[in-house]
Write an enzyme that holds these catalytic residues in place. Structure first.
Site, PDB file in Angstrom:
ATOM      1  N   CYS A  45       7.839   9.954  -2.726  1.00 26.85           N
ATOM      2  CA  CYS A  45       6.387  10.161  -2.606  1.00 26.85           C
ATOM      3  C   CYS A  45       5.963  11.586  -2.950  1.00 26.85           C
ATOM      4  O   CYS A  45       4.937  11.796  -3.613  1.00 26.85           O
ATOM      5  CB  CYS A  45       5.882   9.765  -1.225  1.00 26.85           C
ATOM      6  N   ASP A  95      -2.810   7.985  -2.425  1.00 29.18           N
ATOM      7  CA  ASP A  95      -1.599   7.661  -1.680  1.00 29.18           C
ATOM      8  C   ASP A  95      -0.557   7.042  -2.612  1.00 29.18           C
ATOM      9  O   ASP A  95      -0.815   5.996  -3.224  1.00 29.18           O
ATOM     10  CB  ASP A  95      -1.963   6.683  -0.559  1.00 29.18           C
ATOM     11  N   HIS A  99       2.187   5.595  -1.759  1.00 22.84           N
ATOM     12  CA  HIS A  99       3.029   4.637  -1.048  1.00 22.84           C
ATOM     13  C   HIS A  99       2.670   3.186  -1.356  1.00 22.84           C
ATOM     14  O   HIS A  99       2.396   2.386  -0.462  1.00 22.84           O
ATOM     15  CB  HIS A  99       2.975   4.907   0.454  1.00 22.84           C
TER      16      HIS A  99
END
Length: 379
Positions: free
Chosen positions: A82, A268, A270
């Site tokens: 990430c 994000d 993820h």
């Protein structure tokens, strides 16, 4: 692409943007919304804000790519990549700003050759200069094994090394350590011209400036952000040279691209998506893949919920932009604040001891325990 396919894709994009339920991505507030230095009115300019956000290149976890480091290597970065993806997003936005301009916008029909060239620089394969493969392998030089979690400073150091090998990207990366921005170091980096003997040329004009990606790793508290830094951190998103903040929540790396009131807006990484290359965006599969590099809606959290380890990023295409940034930092970030985020000085202090490239990773996240990524949504 045939007209039928184009109609299908247009319909997909409308559904992609609109959805059946109004998302809670941007609050309906009279407080200004800042996205990488651009100021918006959330009530009057909501569509423009969303178009700006969806135009940012969004890098996420990918799966089923060519193994990293050989046949037995990792084929996904889920659970560990990430921060590497956040680093890619910052660098990609720098290249977009340099080669296409800050006001450039993406759309479903976008086939701009420069945009596609930038995207290919990050494709998940060893040959791409800024791929997950190159970043992970270069991380070994920063004492991070492939598959090991990075912090903000580590990914910055790795990107600094990688950009030197890609002449077309034509940018320099400076990492300001010890909470201090040294102007002379940056001017030497961006204005220097090497002679055959390796010395510096005496002739340096604004035309000689090498576009600068400036990264300032910071630790703004022990376990959580000290509220004294909130005002300064929000101010960073307002500078026109803003390239956002690499940071996250504890053990979760996020790319913060803006702020509104007491909240920060982020992309994000993820989400796990299939790996592939958009190439020249000629087939239906490539068109669909291009969608996966653009986030439908951003997310937001309270600024005090951020992990205190961050890296503030700026981009200066010209020497004038850099001089303007330095002036803004002094007048708006340092002089009004009781506790500035960082200091700015023209020359390196005499008592300065660590060399820039040998600095301790003091600004990196402290990762404790095993990272759990099983809750992530896969598409």
């Amino acid at each position: 692409m045939c007209m039928a396919t184009r109609d299908i894709m247009d319909g997909m994009f409308e559904a992609y943007l609109e959805g059946s339920v109004e998302p809670d991505d941007i609050p309906q507030t009279r407080d200004p919304v800042y996205i990488l230095g651009k100021k918006y009115n959330a009530i009057q300019e909501l569509d423009m804000i969303r178009q700006d956000i969806v135009s940012k290149i969004w890098f996420t976890y990918r799966k089923n790519f060519v193994p990293i480091g050989g046949d037995e290597g990792l084929t996904t970065d889920k659970g560990w990549g990430c921060m590497l993806r956040c680093g890619q997003m910052v660098l990609a936005q720098a290249l977009i700003t340099l080669h296409l301009g800050r006001d450039w916008m993406w759309g479903p029909e976008t086939k701009d050759s420069t945009y596609l060239k930038i995207l290919r620089k990050f494709v998940d394969k060893r040959q791409a200069p800024f791929s997950i493969h190159q970043i992970a392998m270069m991380g070994v030089s920063e004492n991070k094994e492939v598959g090991q979690w990075f912090g903000p400073n580590t990914v910055a150091q790795v990107l600094k090394k990688l950009v030197k090998y890609d002449e077309w990207s034509s940018i320099a990366i400076h990492i300001a350590l010890d909470n201090t921005l040294v102007i002379s170091d940056i001017r030497e980096l961006c204005l220097s011209e090497s002679s055959p003997e390796g010395g510096r040329s005496m002739k340096c004009t604004s035309l000689d400036w090498k576009p600068l990606l400036l990264i300032v790793p910071l630790r703004l508290g022990l376990q959580e952000i000290n509220p004294i830094y909130v005002s300064g951190l929000k101010k960073c998103f307002q500078f026109k040279q803003s390239l956002g903040v690499i940071g996250g929540k504890p053990n979760l790396a996020l790319y913060f691209i803006g702020c509104v009131s007491e909240e920060v807006i982020y992309l994000d990484p993820h989400t796990t998506q299939k790996s592939g290359s958009v190439e020249n965006k000629e087939t239906e599969e490539q068109v669909e893949l291009d969608y996966t590099y653009h986030c439908k809606y951003a997310s937001r959290i309270n600024i005090l919920s951020m992990d205190p380890s961050v890296a503030v990023c700026f981009f200066c295409s010209t020497e004038t932009e850099f001089n303007d940034l330095c002036h803004s930092i002094k007048k708006e970030l340092i002089e009004p604040e009781k506790q500035p985020l960082f200091e700015i000085t023209y020359e390196k202090p005499k008592q300065w001891t660590p060399a820039l490239d040998d600095a301790v990773e003091a600004a990196d996240f402290e990762v404790t325990g095993e990272y759990d990524s099983e809750h992530e949504f896969e598409i």
